[in-house]
Scaffold this motif. Structure first.
Motif, PDB file in Angstrom:
ATOM      1  N   TYR A  62      -5.808  26.669  56.305  1.00 34.11           N
ATOM      2  CA  TYR A  62      -7.307  25.944  55.581  1.00 34.11           C
ATOM      3  C   TYR A  62      -6.994  24.961  54.046  1.00 34.11           C
ATOM      4  O   TYR A  62      -7.976  24.435  53.580  1.00 34.11           O
ATOM      5  N   GLY A  63      -5.897  25.720  53.237  1.00 34.40           N
ATOM      6  CA  GLY A  63      -5.657  24.538  52.333  1.00 34.40           C
ATOM      7  C   GLY A  63      -6.631  24.846  51.550  1.00 34.40           C
ATOM      8  O   GLY A  63      -6.786  24.587  50.226  1.00 34.40           O
ATOM      9  N   VAL A  64      -6.899  26.304  51.362  1.00 34.17           N
ATOM     10  CA  VAL A  64      -7.707  27.041  50.404  1.00 34.17           C
ATOM     11  C   VAL A  64      -6.625  28.702  49.557  1.00 34.17           C
ATOM     12  O   VAL A  64      -5.884  29.138  50.108  1.00 34.17           O
ATOM     13  N   PRO A  65      -6.947  27.694  48.176  1.00 37.29           N
ATOM     14  CA  PRO A  65      -5.794  29.200  47.618  1.00 37.29           C
ATOM     15  C   PRO A  65      -6.411  30.454  47.171  1.00 37.29           C
ATOM     16  O   PRO A  65      -8.037  30.743  47.533  1.00 37.29           O
ATOM     17  N   VAL A  66      -5.556  31.562  47.506  1.00 32.31           N
ATOM     18  CA  VAL A  66      -5.771  33.047  47.132  1.00 32.31           C
ATOM     19  C   VAL A  66      -5.070  33.102  45.831  1.00 32.31           C
ATOM     20  O   VAL A  66      -3.539  33.305  46.297  1.00 32.31           O
ATOM     21  N   LEU A  67      -5.483  34.098  45.355  1.00 33.98           N
ATOM     22  CA  LEU A  67      -5.021  34.273  43.691  1.00 33.98           C
ATOM     23  C   LEU A  67      -4.900  35.658  43.212  1.00 33.98           C
ATOM     24  O   LEU A  67      -6.114  36.236  43.855  1.00 33.98           O
ATOM     25  N   TYR A  68      -4.453  35.898  43.033  1.00 36.17           N
ATOM     26  CA  TYR A  68      -4.131  37.891  43.483  1.00 36.17           C
ATOM     27  C   TYR A  68      -3.243  38.697  42.229  1.00 36.17           C
ATOM     28  O   TYR A  68      -2.815  39.477  42.477  1.00 36.17           O
ATOM     29  N   GLU A  69      -3.224  37.583  40.566  1.00 38.49           N
ATOM     30  CA  GLU A  69      -2.908  38.067  39.721  1.00 38.49           C
ATOM     31  C   GLU A  69      -3.111  39.488  39.430  1.00 38.49           C
ATOM     32  O   GLU A  69      -1.992  40.925  38.300  1.00 38.49           O
ATOM     33  N   ALA A  70      -4.324  40.509  39.792  1.00 39.72           N
ATOM     34  CA  ALA A  70      -4.818  41.322  39.217  1.00 39.72           C
ATOM     35  C   ALA A  70      -4.781  42.787  39.785  1.00 39.72           C
ATOM     36  O   ALA A  70      -4.364  44.007  39.742  1.00 39.72           O
ATOM     37  N   ALA A  71      -4.365  42.216  41.280  1.00 42.49           N
ATOM     38  CA  ALA A  71      -3.294  43.259  42.506  1.00 42.49           C
ATOM     39  C   ALA A  71      -2.052  43.708  41.872  1.00 42.49           C
ATOM     40  O   ALA A  71      -2.150  44.622  41.776  1.00 42.49           O
ATOM     41  N   CYS A  72      -1.822  42.850  40.301  1.00 46.31           N
ATOM     42  CA  CYS A  72      -0.012  44.072  40.336  1.00 46.31           C
ATOM     43  C   CYS A  72      -0.561  43.666  38.886  1.00 46.31           C
ATOM     44  O   CYS A  72      -0.192  42.869  37.705  1.00 46.31           O
ATOM     45  N   CYS A  73      -0.887  45.327  38.381  1.00 46.59           N
ATOM     46  CA  CYS A  73      -0.434  45.137  36.679  1.00 46.59           C
ATOM     47  C   CYS A  73      -1.535  44.780  35.891  1.00 46.59           C
ATOM     48  O   CYS A  73      -1.501  44.312  34.683  1.00 46.59           O
ATOM     49  N   ALA A  74      -2.889  44.877  36.731  1.00 46.31           N
ATOM     50  CA  ALA A  74      -4.041  43.810  35.839  1.00 46.31           C
ATOM     51  C   ALA A  74      -3.638  43.358  35.328  1.00 46.31           C
ATOM     52  O   ALA A  74      -3.461  41.883  35.938  1.00 46.31           O
ATOM     53  N   GLY A  75      -3.866  42.925  33.947  1.00 47.76           N
ATOM     54  CA  GLY A  75      -3.923  41.449  33.379  1.00 47.76           C
ATOM     55  C   GLY A  75      -2.967  40.687  33.345  1.00 47.76           C
ATOM     56  O   GLY A  75      -2.143  40.369  32.648  1.00 47.76           O
ATOM     57  N   ILE A  76      -1.805  41.632  33.083  1.00 50.68           N
ATOM     58  CA  ILE A  76      -0.365  41.062  32.614  1.00 50.68           C
ATOM     59  C   ILE A  76       0.402  40.510  34.049  1.00 50.68           C
ATOM     60  O   ILE A  76       0.368  40.623  35.410  1.00 50.68           O
ATOM     61  N   PRO A  77       0.591  39.316  33.265  1.00 54.98           N
ATOM     62  CA  PRO A  77       1.167  38.175  34.399  1.00 54.98           C
ATOM     63  C   PRO A  77       2.768  38.291  34.762  1.00 54.98           C
ATOM     64  O   PRO A  77       3.440  37.699  35.066  1.00 54.98           O
ATOM     65  N   VAL A  78       2.255  39.084  36.152  1.00 53.89           N
ATOM     66  CA  VAL A  78       4.181  40.128  36.554  1.00 53.89           C
ATOM     67  C   VAL A  78       3.734  38.782  38.243  1.00 53.89           C
ATOM     68  O   VAL A  78       5.107  38.607  37.962  1.00 53.89           O
ATOM     69  N   ILE A  79       2.829  38.679  38.722  1.00 61.39           N
ATOM     70  CA  ILE A  79       2.861  38.165  39.796  1.00 61.39           C
ATOM     71  C   ILE A  79       3.512  37.025  39.295  1.00 61.39           C
ATOM     72  O   ILE A  79       4.197  35.374  39.827  1.00 61.39           O
ATOM     73  N   ARG A  80       2.516  36.200  38.205  1.00 64.04           N
ATOM     74  CA  ARG A  80       2.240  34.830  37.811  1.00 64.04           C
ATOM     75  C   ARG A  80       4.398  34.490  37.777  1.00 64.04           C
ATOM     76  O   ARG A  80       4.768  33.262  37.553  1.00 64.04           O
ATOM     77  N   THR A  81       5.215  34.720  36.867  1.00 60.68           N
ATOM     78  CA  THR A  81       5.728  35.320  36.013  1.00 60.68           C
ATOM     79  C   THR A  81       7.354  35.764  37.700  1.00 60.68           C
ATOM     80  O   THR A  81       8.156  34.137  37.366  1.00 60.68           O
ATOM     81  N   ALA A  82       7.260  36.073  38.606  1.00 56.05           N
ATOM     82  CA  ALA A  82       8.118  36.185  39.523  1.00 56.05           C
ATOM     83  C   ALA A  82       8.041  34.968  39.952  1.00 56.05           C
ATOM     84  O   ALA A  82       9.058  35.048  40.780  1.00 56.05           O
ATOM     85  N   GLU A  83       6.863  34.541  40.041  1.00 52.17           N
ATOM     86  CA  GLU A  83       6.155  33.138  41.307  1.00 52.17           C
ATOM     87  C   GLU A  83       7.278  32.031  40.638  1.00 52.17           C
ATOM     88  O   GLU A  83       7.512  31.342  41.425  1.00 52.17           O
ATOM     89  N   ASP A  84       7.199  31.438  39.157  1.00 52.55           N
ATOM     90  CA  ASP A  84       7.343  30.211  38.254  1.00 52.55           C
ATOM     91  C   ASP A  84       8.500  30.428  37.637  1.00 52.55           C
ATOM     92  O   ASP A  84       8.744  29.355  36.997  1.00 52.55           O
ATOM     93  N   TYR A  85       8.815  31.564  37.034  1.00 51.78           N
ATOM     94  CA  TYR A  85       9.431  31.588  35.884  1.00 51.78           C
ATOM     95  C   TYR A  85      10.775  32.009  36.543  1.00 51.78           C
ATOM     96  O   TYR A  85      11.111  33.609  37.823  1.00 51.78           O
TER      97      TYR A  85
END
Lengths: 379, 379
Positions: B112-135
């Motif tokens: 569908y070309g529509v994003p699902v984001l779920y950083e809050a699903a892991c460790c609430a506000g700590i950017p762990v998914i973002r870090t695993a994904e991008d860094y």
């Protein structure tokens, strides 16, 4: 991407070499050429890679991205300008260059539409700029951190292992934690550069490093560290910036007494830690190695990946730089050589002395600390 | 952006309400409507905002983005599918839904070309998914963390304050750290969901939560905690995943003895900490509050900001899921009620006993632990 990304590397010191080694097993990347200041000193550079100058590399049509890891901030800035004009993205670890020229670098990126990325300039591989830029938007009130690895290493070695300052410094330099010109680290200027960069990304204001009140660890004596230990803490070079109530800003780099309860207490050796305090009063810590060849190379690598994904910094609206709050009060501990007089009208009381120093404690404003530097020198 | 971003909020429990409150002073955003399961229970929702159902909100042409904060994972998944079909970006804190349906959610986003984001699903506000994904791209060999706030809170309360399990659990629930169905937290399933999500973003493989060897803290007794203390450590529910030498993967959630020297030792109460180990052997820590209304709301807010900047997850190439390394060996401590027999042929020796239990230590492989569950039950 099937085609290899071709990289021009400027500098082959601790960081440049670390980056070169990191790339060795990354098949999608290729170090096309390397420029160094003194080619005679670099028999370790593979044959055929050495370039006559950074400008040659930037002009080379086969080079896609520039990775800059040289010492000289002004030369690096000239290379940056040349690269942006040539449409070459510029990734750098040069904190002094970035912090000193940030407003111009922001304008240049915008004018040429070419990104400059510099995550490695703050705390090496720890994604602190990225986090300040993209995360916790409008929710961070303050940051407090240990953001210089070499002074932290020196303080740890002096406090824990009883090393003399000069010996601890030498070890830090041998391990590649300290800049070639160690005074930048030792006197707090390096941390002021990093703090300046973080402040811009967090709150969209620019405070030049020299506008930040900073001093380093050049005057910390073994007895200061022992005194700190007796109180159940240790002395750390702490970087701090915050919004005060009136939406004004405070920023400083000062050696501070950090107690065991403080999460920064356990940030020792060459490690860095940055605490972001949110508007709810909660704390978020980013922690890792903040200097050295490999952590810094990792910061450059992360920016290279980010560039390939189309990442660029978005600088927020600038507010007036005069929004400082210099009335901000600090509890201070100062030692003054016996016989030296304190400036008048300071809210300080002597609480101890030894054969050479009188120890004072009390409350001073940032203004009182900024206006003169009697407290910085121990004679 | 001059126009306000209009938000449809699904759920008004601890997290939904926390998000609503966070948005109160954010002028560029507007909560358009809120859907709840039991409207009669929510006199605290401002008049006019209550919607008949989540589907109504998603269908509302004035709603730009969906924020989902309901308990039921299956219902949340139905809403997600409906939202993507309707072209509405979907931001969620629902770890069970994401972890259970991740392959399908990846396919739907792409279709569908529509994003699902779920950083809050892991460790609430700590950017762990973002870090695993991008860094740290291609540079992380392993992760080790405390990624469930409520069990960590309970273990801290039991160990430090000598609370009984039931009392500690009740406190965790009152403070909003524990899910409504506490068994998800207590038995380790919640952490397995988070670990599953992190593994996908780090290494591009999908391991369903139930394929991860997990157990929680349901069998930890006060004497286990005291024993840990005597050895100079404490028991923590540790999530771990790593690449082993042969490019195979190991993952588990197990209560582990964590010593003082380990950086995770100081992660106490409802805090979470995730250590990423890089290919150089260096460690990077992300630390903060991993549960509760405000930290989770902050995770949703961060995703909302990320969505507005055009951020979306890029999932890396999937590798074969059978690349598990179940021969991986763990040093274990197990207590078995006196009279109960151990399975045969295990490399375990009894080293202590009390009136009710015999304590064993030794080495077991993940396979030996996965194949049966004698070690999970204390009768």
């Amino acid at each position: 991407m099937e085609q290899k990304t071709s990289i021009g590397l400027l500098g082959y010191g601790v960081v440049g070499k670390g980056f070169f080694e990191l790339l060795a097993d990354k098949e999608a990347f290729n170090i096309h050429r390397i420029a160094v200041k003194h080619p005679g000193l670099h028999s370790d550079i593979p044959a055929g890679l050495l370039a006559a100058s950074g400008y040659d590399i930037i002009s080379d049509p086969e080079v896609d991205v520039i990775i800059e890891a040289i010492d000289d901030a002004e030369e690096a800035f000239e290379l940056l300008k040349f690269a942006l004009k040539a449409g070459k993205p510029f990734i750098t670890a040069n904190k002094k260059m970035i912090a000193t020229h940030l407003p111009e670098i922001i304008a240049l990126q915008s004018a040429y539409g070419v990104p400059v990325l510099y995550e490695a300039a703050c705390c090496a591989g720890i994604p602190v700029i990225r986090t300040a830029e993209d995360y916790y938007t409008d929710l961070v009130n303050g940051i407090t951190g240990i953001i210089n690895g070499s002074t932290n290493y020196i303080l740890t070695a002096m406090g824990r292992y009883r090393y003399r300052f000069s010996h601890a410094l030498q070890l830090a330099q041998e391990a590649g934690f300290a800049e070639r010109d160690a005074s930048l680290d030792i006197e707090g200027k390096d941390a002021a550069c990093k703090l300046s960069i973080l402040i811009t990304h967090l709150w969209g204001i620019y405070i030049a490093p020299d506008e930040i009140l900073y001093t380093g660890i050049q005057n910390i004596l073994p007895q200061d560290l022992r005194l700190a230990e007796h109180t159940g803490g240790s002395i750390k070079l702490v970087a701090h910036a915050c919004k005060t109530n009136e939406d004004r800003f405070v920023s400083y780099i000062l050696p501070k007494l950090v107690f065991r309860e403080n999460i920064l207490y356990s940030v020792t050796h060459e490690f860095n830690g940055l605490v972001l305090s949110d508007t709810y009063g909660d704390e978020h810590l980013l922690y890792g190695k903040g200097s050295g060849a490999r952590p810094t190379a990792m910061g450059l690598w992360n920016d290279l990946q980010a560039f390939l994904r189309g990442y660029k910094y978005r600088y927020k609206k600038q507010v007036k730089p005069e929004q400082f709050n210099n009335d901000y009060l600090l509890t201070v501990h100062v030692s003054i050589p016996i016989g030296l007089k304190l400036p008048k009208d300071l809210d300080l009381v002597a609480y101890s002395d030894d054969s050479r120093y009188v120890y004072y404690t009390g409350t001073l404003s940032l203004r009182q600390l900024s206006e003169n530097d009697w407290w910085k020198h121990k004679g």
